[in-house]
Design a protein around this motif. Structure first.
Motif, mmCIF file in Angstrom:
data_model
loop_
_atom_site.group_PDB
_atom_site.id
_atom_site.type_symbol
_atom_site.label_atom_id
_atom_site.label_comp_id
_atom_site.label_asym_id
_atom_site.label_seq_id
_atom_site.Cartn_x
_atom_site.Cartn_y
_atom_site.Cartn_z
ATOM 1 N N MET A 149 0.832 -1.232 -0.100
ATOM 2 C CA MET A 149 -0.066 0.029 0.251
ATOM 3 C C MET A 149 0.678 1.393 0.151
ATOM 4 O O MET A 149 0.427 2.214 0.353
ATOM 5 N N ARG A 150 2.051 1.202 -0.529
ATOM 6 C CA ARG A 150 2.895 2.286 -0.422
ATOM 7 C C ARG A 150 2.581 2.974 -1.623
ATOM 8 O O ARG A 150 2.530 2.727 -2.661
ATOM 9 N N ALA A 151 2.583 4.740 -1.491
ATOM 10 C CA ALA A 151 2.166 5.291 -2.351
ATOM 11 C C ALA A 151 3.031 5.718 -3.486
ATOM 12 O O ALA A 151 4.463 5.934 -3.228
ATOM 13 N N ARG A 152 2.645 5.762 -4.618
ATOM 14 C CA ARG A 152 3.472 5.987 -5.721
ATOM 15 C C ARG A 152 3.783 7.332 -6.076
ATOM 16 O O ARG A 152 2.692 7.983 -6.524
ATOM 17 N N VAL A 153 5.052 7.914 -6.298
ATOM 18 C CA VAL A 153 5.060 9.450 -6.306
ATOM 19 C C VAL A 153 5.706 9.529 -7.715
ATOM 20 O O VAL A 153 6.932 8.842 -8.029
ATOM 21 N N LEU A 154 5.336 10.364 -8.530
ATOM 22 C CA LEU A 154 5.902 10.863 -9.822
ATOM 23 C C LEU A 154 6.522 12.410 -9.330
ATOM 24 O O LEU A 154 5.961 13.349 -9.077
ATOM 25 N N VAL A 155 8.056 12.303 -9.561
ATOM 26 C CA VAL A 155 8.653 13.570 -9.381
ATOM 27 C C VAL A 155 9.053 14.222 -10.812
ATOM 28 O O VAL A 155 9.812 13.526 -11.548
ATOM 29 N N VAL A 156 8.671 15.384 -11.042
ATOM 30 C CA VAL A 156 9.120 16.071 -12.073
ATOM 31 C C VAL A 156 9.854 17.076 -11.778
ATOM 32 O O VAL A 156 9.442 18.260 -11.196
ATOM 33 N N ASP A 157 11.074 17.157 -12.091
ATOM 34 C CA ASP A 157 12.236 18.036 -11.634
ATOM 35 C C ASP A 157 13.404 17.981 -12.409
ATOM 36 O O ASP A 157 13.767 16.759 -12.713
ATOM 37 N N ASP A 158 14.014 19.089 -12.984
ATOM 38 C CA ASP A 158 15.138 19.154 -14.026
ATOM 39 C C ASP A 158 16.264 19.001 -13.206
ATOM 40 O O ASP A 158 17.678 19.045 -13.554
ATOM 41 N N ASP A 159 16.335 19.325 -11.786
ATOM 42 C CA ASP A 159 17.569 19.398 -10.992
ATOM 43 C C ASP A 159 17.778 18.132 -10.619
ATOM 44 O O ASP A 159 17.198 17.691 -9.420
ATOM 45 N N PRO A 160 19.137 17.625 -10.835
ATOM 46 C CA PRO A 160 19.323 16.194 -10.439
ATOM 47 C C PRO A 160 19.708 16.201 -8.966
ATOM 48 O O PRO A 160 19.405 15.076 -8.474
ATOM 49 N N ALA A 161 20.438 17.127 -8.390
ATOM 50 C CA ALA A 161 20.667 17.188 -7.104
ATOM 51 C C ALA A 161 19.461 17.235 -6.159
ATOM 52 O O ALA A 161 19.376 16.428 -5.211
ATOM 53 N N LEU A 162 18.441 17.909 -6.396
ATOM 54 C CA LEU A 162 17.163 17.912 -5.837
ATOM 55 C C LEU A 162 16.401 16.551 -5.985
ATOM 56 O O LEU A 162 15.833 16.007 -4.874
ATOM 57 N N ALA A 163 16.628 15.989 -7.153
ATOM 58 C CA ALA A 163 15.924 14.872 -7.304
ATOM 59 C C ALA A 163 16.547 13.789 -6.665
ATOM 60 O O ALA A 163 15.834 12.764 -5.933
ATOM 61 N N GLU A 164 17.774 13.708 -6.344
ATOM 62 C CA GLU A 164 18.285 12.594 -5.556
ATOM 63 C C GLU A 164 18.140 12.755 -4.086
ATOM 64 O O GLU A 164 17.663 11.952 -3.512
ATOM 65 N N MET A 165 17.977 14.031 -3.617
ATOM 66 C CA MET A 165 17.606 14.349 -2.263
ATOM 67 C C MET A 165 16.147 13.801 -1.982
ATOM 68 O O MET A 165 15.871 12.971 -1.140
ATOM 69 N N LEU A 166 15.509 14.205 -3.106
ATOM 70 C CA LEU A 166 14.111 13.652 -2.689
ATOM 71 C C LEU A 166 13.850 12.227 -2.885
ATOM 72 O O LEU A 166 12.998 11.361 -2.121
ATOM 73 N N GLY A 167 14.598 11.572 -3.571
ATOM 74 C CA GLY A 167 14.553 10.286 -3.498
ATOM 75 C C GLY A 167 14.898 9.561 -2.360
ATOM 76 O O GLY A 167 14.163 8.625 -1.799
ATOM 77 N N ILE A 168 15.884 10.143 -1.851
ATOM 78 C CA ILE A 168 16.079 9.420 -0.465
ATOM 79 C C ILE A 168 15.099 9.551 0.510
ATOM 80 O O ILE A 168 14.836 8.736 1.587
ATOM 81 N N VAL A 169 14.671 10.915 0.681
ATOM 82 C CA VAL A 169 13.579 11.297 1.562
ATOM 83 C C VAL A 169 12.339 10.570 1.357
ATOM 84 O O VAL A 169 11.830 10.113 2.196
ATOM 85 N N LEU A 170 11.850 10.267 -0.017
ATOM 86 C CA LEU A 170 10.809 9.666 -0.090
ATOM 87 C C LEU A 170 10.878 8.151 -0.037
ATOM 88 O O LEU A 170 9.946 7.805 0.872
ATOM 89 N N ARG A 171 11.813 7.657 -0.218
ATOM 90 C CA ARG A 171 12.029 6.122 0.073
ATOM 91 C C ARG A 171 12.161 6.099 1.743
ATOM 92 O O ARG A 171 11.354 5.118 1.982
ATOM 93 N N SER A 172 12.786 6.667 2.210
ATOM 94 C CA SER A 172 12.807 6.475 3.716
ATOM 95 C C SER A 172 11.661 6.548 4.296
ATOM 96 O O SER A 172 11.235 6.213 5.564
ATOM 97 N N GLU A 173 10.605 7.326 3.543
ATOM 98 C CA GLU A 173 9.344 7.591 4.260
ATOM 99 C C GLU A 173 8.304 6.543 3.664
ATOM 100 O O GLU A 173 7.182 6.752 4.010
ATOM 101 N N GLY A 174 8.676 5.853 3.064
ATOM 102 C CA GLY A 174 7.654 4.497 2.531
ATOM 103 C C GLY A 174 6.932 4.984 1.419
ATOM 104 O O GLY A 174 6.166 4.249 0.827
ATOM 105 N N PHE A 175 7.297 5.819 0.634
ATOM 106 C CA PHE A 175 6.935 6.340 -0.788
ATOM 107 C C PHE A 175 7.753 5.533 -1.924
ATOM 108 O O PHE A 175 8.847 5.216 -1.641
ATOM 109 N N VAL A 176 7.027 5.339 -3.074
ATOM 110 C CA VAL A 176 7.827 4.611 -4.233
ATOM 111 C C VAL A 176 8.071 5.741 -5.394
ATOM 112 O O VAL A 176 7.021 5.798 -5.990
ATOM 113 N N PRO A 177 9.128 6.296 -5.309
ATOM 114 C CA PRO A 177 9.494 7.604 -6.123
ATOM 115 C C PRO A 177 9.916 7.010 -7.545
ATOM 116 O O PRO A 177 10.402 6.114 -7.747
#
Lengths: 229, 229
Positions: A1-29
């Motif tokens: 039941m983990r929520a799937r997140v579509l992240v739309v961003d052109d900043d790779p650094a931000l995307a990487e950070m979001l990936g770490i945060v979201l995964r640790s919070e139980g999302f599937v980005p």
DNA sequence: CGGCGTCTTCACGGCACCGTAGCGCCGAGG
DNA sequence: CCTCGGCGCTACGGTGCCGTGAAGACGCCG
């Protein structure tokens, strides 16, 4: 039941950070870096929620939000830099449900995402949108501003509070007594015509055709409600 | 996924050191030593962030920053020697987002770069810019200075704190009570007219036309907010 | 079709809110 | 001791917001 997140961003650094945060919070980005890919990925994977940068190369976040909103009611949370300034008003009217200003605290972002997914946790949204498609207005609560067609609409404090009260629970009818209590703070009934007058003033400012209101609707014999289409 | 950094500096020793630090932190750096090359390299490689020395041979860092800012919203972090002092004021208004003073701790530089890139980690920026385009003021928080049109504006400590409080969250409205708490430290409400007076004094100093404020805006019945456009 | 209740629309006066100027205290520096 | 800048406080005038009253339009009922 983990929520799937579509992240739309052109900043790779931000995307990487979001990936770490979201995964640790139980999302599937999943990630895309531009608007065209965003639409394709959205149609393909049907995520539970979309995180969308306002500034994108090519097709802007505004257009992406509109396109997605055109074919789905999926929650959209915008990411805006405070330097975007001019575009903000327009961006907020594109159908996003909430926004966070960069730089943001990861915790706050996650809280807002959860609030959009499960209505249970109550983080008050920054944005409220009401009115039928093609005739919507957007309320930015912390900025105390209201906009339609990219133009800011000037409201008095009372008008603003009244609008917010109605917009917080769209489609639900409020009696004049309830509105007097919530907006004016009158504990037990005063002259309910007060409400009429201010609804009228509000309509004069936000309705394209005040004679045929589409945003704030009258329910005869009961009260008023905000329309959502 | 690794962020590309354009380093603009004419000191080879510093460049070498930066190369080591940046690579070890996962950045992909490229180097140029003067302004003309900086612009060319920027247009060519479109880096994710720019590190820019204030003192350069030929075209100054200020001009480079302005030129880049004219065609991109890319984050710019300035490197300044503390002896530059005089030029700093001008440099800060050129569109940089943050700066670090040489000699700096590599860790601090990286933290500030990350903060500009991934907006999640909040290192409070050294620079705040508010006001509509063409009428902006820049606040240098650690230096306790404010400048407009390259001129430093003298503010009292209280005025400065008040301005910073508003500038930290532009567009967001602050009630007088909240400002009294944040700026004055009054826990529970004093005379809120005090705020009016100091806002007025602040406007007299930073607004070109104090009768038509564009930087600090009044939201009638609510409070004040900093404008961004 | 006519009447009544409900809602809308307009006009107007009081007043809260805000901007502005001025005074006095207090502490720092000479 | 005196001076001066920073700050708190008060007073006053203007503006626009809000509440009331009254008349006009609309819909629902008999």
């Amino acid at each position: 039941m983990r929520a799937r997140v579509l992240v739309v961003d052109d900043d790779p650094a931000l995307a990487e950070m979001l990936g770490i945060v979201l995964r640790s919070e139980g999302f599937v980005p999943s990630f895309v870096a531009d608007g065209e890919r965003a639409l394709a990925a959205f149609r393909d994977s049907r995520p539970d929620i979309v995180l969308l940068d306002l500034m994108l190369p090519g097709m802007s976040g505004i257009d992406v939000a509109r396109a997605i909103r055109g074919e789905s009611g999926v929650p959209i949370v915008m990411l805006t830099a405070k330097s975007d300034t001019v575009d903000v008003v327009l961006g907020l009217e594109s159908g996003a449900d909430d926004y966070v200003v960069k730089p943001f605290k990861p915790k706050e972002l996650v809280a807002r995402m959860r609030a959009r997914l499960r209505r249970g946790e109550d983080v008050a949204p920054e944005l409220l949108t009401i009115g039928p498609p093609g005739n919507q207005i957007t309320i930015d609560v912390p900025a105390h501003t209201v906009s339609r067609d990219g133009e800011e609409v000037k409201l008095t404090p009372l008008e603003f509070d009244l609008l917010v009260a109605l917009a917080r629970k769209p489609r639900q009818v409020f009696t004049r007594e309830v509105l007097l209590e919530q907006v004016w703070g009158y504990r037990h009934a005063a002259d309910t015509r007060l409400v009429n007058v201010h609804v009228q003033r509000l309509r004069a400012k936000i309705e394209p055709d005040p004679e045929r209101p589409e945003i704030i609707l009258t329910v005869r014999g009961v009260g008023y409600k905000a329309g959502t289409g």
